[in-house]
Motif scaffolding. Sequence first.
Motif, PDB file in Angstrom:
ATOM      1  N   THR A   1     -27.610   7.548  -8.315  1.00 45.47           N
ATOM      2  CA  THR A   1     -28.662   7.409  -9.317  1.00 45.47           C
ATOM      3  C   THR A   1     -28.183   7.996 -10.641  1.00 45.47           C
ATOM      4  O   THR A   1     -27.686   9.118 -10.701  1.00 45.47           O
ATOM      5  CB  THR A   1     -29.932   8.137  -8.855  1.00 45.47           C
ATOM      6  OG1 THR A   1     -30.333   7.617  -7.584  1.00 45.47           O
ATOM      7  CG2 THR A   1     -31.050   7.970  -9.860  1.00 45.47           C
ATOM      8  N   THR A   2     -28.367   7.219 -11.711  1.00 43.25           N
ATOM      9  CA  THR A   2     -27.823   7.595 -13.019  1.00 43.25           C
ATOM     10  C   THR A   2     -28.927   7.543 -14.065  1.00 43.25           C
ATOM     11  O   THR A   2     -29.644   6.528 -14.159  1.00 43.25           O
ATOM     12  CB  THR A   2     -26.683   6.638 -13.420  1.00 43.25           C
ATOM     13  OG1 THR A   2     -25.691   6.641 -12.388  1.00 43.25           O
ATOM     14  CG2 THR A   2     -26.047   7.068 -14.736  1.00 43.25           C
TER      15      THR A   2
ATOM     16  N   GLN B   1     -32.464   2.590  -8.963  1.00 47.17           N
ATOM     17  CA  GLN B   1     -32.250   3.222 -10.265  1.00 47.17           C
ATOM     18  C   GLN B   1     -33.577   3.264 -11.029  1.00 47.17           C
ATOM     19  O   GLN B   1     -34.001   2.268 -11.624  1.00 47.17           O
ATOM     20  CB  GLN B   1     -31.201   2.441 -11.066  1.00 47.17           C
ATOM     21  CG  GLN B   1     -29.821   2.408 -10.457  1.00 47.17           C
ATOM     22  CD  GLN B   1     -29.116   3.751 -10.565  1.00 47.17           C
ATOM     23  OE1 GLN B   1     -29.543   4.661 -11.283  1.00 47.17           O
ATOM     24  NE2 GLN B   1     -28.007   3.893  -9.838  1.00 47.17           N
TER      25      GLN B   1
ATOM     26  N   ARG C   1     -30.455   7.105 -17.873  1.00 43.01           N
ATOM     27  CA  ARG C   1     -30.047   6.182 -18.934  1.00 43.01           C
ATOM     28  C   ARG C   1     -29.184   6.848 -19.994  1.00 43.01           C
ATOM     29  O   ARG C   1     -28.388   6.183 -20.656  1.00 43.01           O
ATOM     30  CB  ARG C   1     -31.274   5.548 -19.575  1.00 43.01           C
ATOM     31  CG  ARG C   1     -32.130   6.504 -20.415  1.00 43.01           C
ATOM     32  CD  ARG C   1     -33.275   5.779 -21.074  1.00 43.01           C
ATOM     33  NE  ARG C   1     -34.180   5.220 -20.078  1.00 43.01           N
ATOM     34  CZ  ARG C   1     -35.213   4.415 -20.397  1.00 43.01           C
ATOM     35  NH1 ARG C   1     -35.441   4.080 -21.654  1.00 43.01           N
ATOM     36  NH2 ARG C   1     -36.005   3.964 -19.444  1.00 43.01           N
TER      37      ARG C   1
ATOM     38  N   LEU D   1     -25.601   6.243 -18.887  1.00 40.50           N
ATOM     39  CA  LEU D   1     -25.182   4.895 -18.535  1.00 40.50           C
ATOM     40  C   LEU D   1     -23.963   4.462 -19.345  1.00 40.50           C
ATOM     41  O   LEU D   1     -23.001   3.891 -18.793  1.00 40.50           O
ATOM     42  CB  LEU D   1     -26.339   3.914 -18.757  1.00 40.50           C
ATOM     43  CG  LEU D   1     -26.062   2.460 -18.379  1.00 40.50           C
ATOM     44  CD1 LEU D   1     -25.716   2.340 -16.895  1.00 40.50           C
ATOM     45  CD2 LEU D   1     -27.277   1.575 -18.709  1.00 40.50           C
TER      46      LEU D   1
ATOM     47  N   LEU E   1     -22.858   2.508  -9.677  1.00 40.76           N
ATOM     48  CA  LEU E   1     -24.306   2.544  -9.862  1.00 40.76           C
ATOM     49  C   LEU E   1     -25.044   2.207  -8.570  1.00 40.76           C
ATOM     50  O   LEU E   1     -26.200   2.609  -8.390  1.00 40.76           O
ATOM     51  CB  LEU E   1     -24.716   1.553 -10.963  1.00 40.76           C
ATOM     52  CG  LEU E   1     -24.248   1.902 -12.379  1.00 40.76           C
ATOM     53  CD1 LEU E   1     -24.649   0.805 -13.356  1.00 40.76           C
ATOM     54  CD2 LEU E   1     -24.821   3.250 -12.826  1.00 40.76           C
TER      55      LEU E   1
ATOM     56  N   ARG F   1     -28.202  -2.862 -18.419  1.00 43.80           N
ATOM     57  CA  ARG F   1     -26.853  -3.195 -17.935  1.00 43.80           C
ATOM     58  C   ARG F   1     -26.239  -4.304 -18.775  1.00 43.80           C
ATOM     59  O   ARG F   1     -25.042  -4.267 -19.099  1.00 43.80           O
ATOM     60  CB  ARG F   1     -26.921  -3.619 -16.473  1.00 43.80           C
ATOM     61  CG  ARG F   1     -25.572  -4.025 -15.892  1.00 43.80           C
ATOM     62  CD  ARG F   1     -25.733  -4.727 -14.552  1.00 43.80           C
ATOM     63  NE  ARG F   1     -24.443  -5.192 -14.036  1.00 43.80           N
ATOM     64  CZ  ARG F   1     -23.882  -6.343 -14.383  1.00 43.80           C
ATOM     65  NH1 ARG F   1     -24.501  -7.144 -15.258  1.00 43.80           N
ATOM     66  NH2 ARG F   1     -22.715  -6.695 -13.878  1.00 43.80           N
TER      67      ARG F   1
ATOM     68  N   TYR G   1     -28.939  -2.916  -6.539  1.00 45.14           N
ATOM     69  CA  TYR G   1     -29.146  -1.472  -6.701  1.00 45.14           C
ATOM     70  C   TYR G   1     -30.188  -1.127  -7.757  1.00 45.14           C
ATOM     71  O   TYR G   1     -30.489   0.068  -7.958  1.00 45.14           O
ATOM     72  CB  TYR G   1     -27.826  -0.793  -7.080  1.00 45.14           C
ATOM     73  CG  TYR G   1     -27.197  -1.259  -8.373  1.00 45.14           C
ATOM     74  CD1 TYR G   1     -27.602  -0.720  -9.608  1.00 45.14           C
ATOM     75  CD2 TYR G   1     -26.197  -2.209  -8.372  1.00 45.14           C
ATOM     76  CE1 TYR G   1     -27.013  -1.139 -10.780  1.00 45.14           C
ATOM     77  CE2 TYR G   1     -25.604  -2.627  -9.541  1.00 45.14           C
ATOM     78  CZ  TYR G   1     -26.022  -2.095 -10.758  1.00 45.14           C
ATOM     79  OH  TYR G   1     -25.441  -2.513 -11.934  1.00 45.14           O
TER      80      TYR G   1
END
Length: 432
Positions: free
Chosen positions: A238-239, A194, A241, A244, A234, A202, A190
Amino acid sequence: MASRVAVHQGPNPKANLGAGKQKIVQADGKNRRALRDIGNLVPVPAAGGKTRISRPATRDGKVLVNGGKPADKHNKKAIADGAPGNVRKDAVKVKPDEVTVINSDKEQVDCREEFLRNGINRAGGKSGRTYTSTLLARSKVACGMANKPNDSIVDIDAEDVNNELAVVEYVEDMYNFYKEIEECGLVKDYMGLQPDINARMRAILVDWLIEVHRKFELMPETLYLTVNIMDRFLAMKTTPRTELQLVGLASMLLACKYEEIWAPEANDFIAISHNAYVRNQLLAMEKSILRKLRWNLTIPTPYVFLVRYTKASLPYDSQVENMVFFLAELGLGNYSTAILYRPSMLAASTVYAARCTLNKTPLWTETLKHQTRYSEDQLIDCAKLLVSFHSECGAAGNKLKAAYTKYSSPDRGAVALFPPAKCLLSVKASSS
């Protein structure tokens, strides 16, 4: 002299139903005809001191006499069917050597047990070995298999038969089910979806979550479920930062509610993040994760297989167990291992890498192969990755030291301080 036989006739349907005992009805000699050779009938003692006759051997509905030949009308003689002693004078005497005796049920069982215990001696010798077993033994010697050590499969649940929590009756079915559904929890690649985060971010988040997990003294299952929930979310949304870390906190909050008896509260997670988020943000992210995952939190994580495969790594060694979980947590922080390998393979590779690191011989046993369903060749690539993480985590320039610090403590055997497996590192160097 011919044996005297008493025949017990069944109850008469016209007899008085109130009679307490069955009567012995003597035959009149007209309706019943006896065989010439009754050697295949054996008087068997019945209850109450009476005598009954075992059933004669037949073939195609015909009674067999004189060594298995069907009886005909010329070799039948009529005898009286009554009490013992009432035998007709014209009954043929049977020689003792012509009598074929049918064993009783008890004798047949005893013979069968002796057969299973000693085997059939076809050659007539005293060894008790069959012709087939002799040929098989010679074939093994010719192929060189007789010199190999006896590495048999061990029943790892034998000692837990009386342990109700071990659910020995269902454990095999459970892990067969885990192997079938583990694909449902796999995470696809993924990072390409992103735009604002990467694998390094991560790894930093997972390293921090390991510290939070240790600070709250949570169950091991909680950490693995946290990372699984986070990765699956995730892969769907879409995330940015800036959110996160919030995703990581909400994922651990959900995992705690699923696994823990006394789960930390939302305010505890807010406090440990130095108030980077407020309570409403954490609860809103929790709802968003549940909607995306459709409330599906029952997923076989690597921890489920780690427990089983570590148990199969016989004999039990606390160092092996600590090394297994140390390498597994290093694998959690690496994005490639989470994407490329399914949970069961990651767990099996971790056990293999741990045994290589501690120089256990053999490195992969038949019991481990039976329980994991993976061969040594299938695990070598993933195991090399895990060992490379071990060699890098102790480097001075590496800032991600949560797992390294955790497993450097004496209460966990200080397994992080062990040198990495040289055999796997040398394989990696030669292949590159």
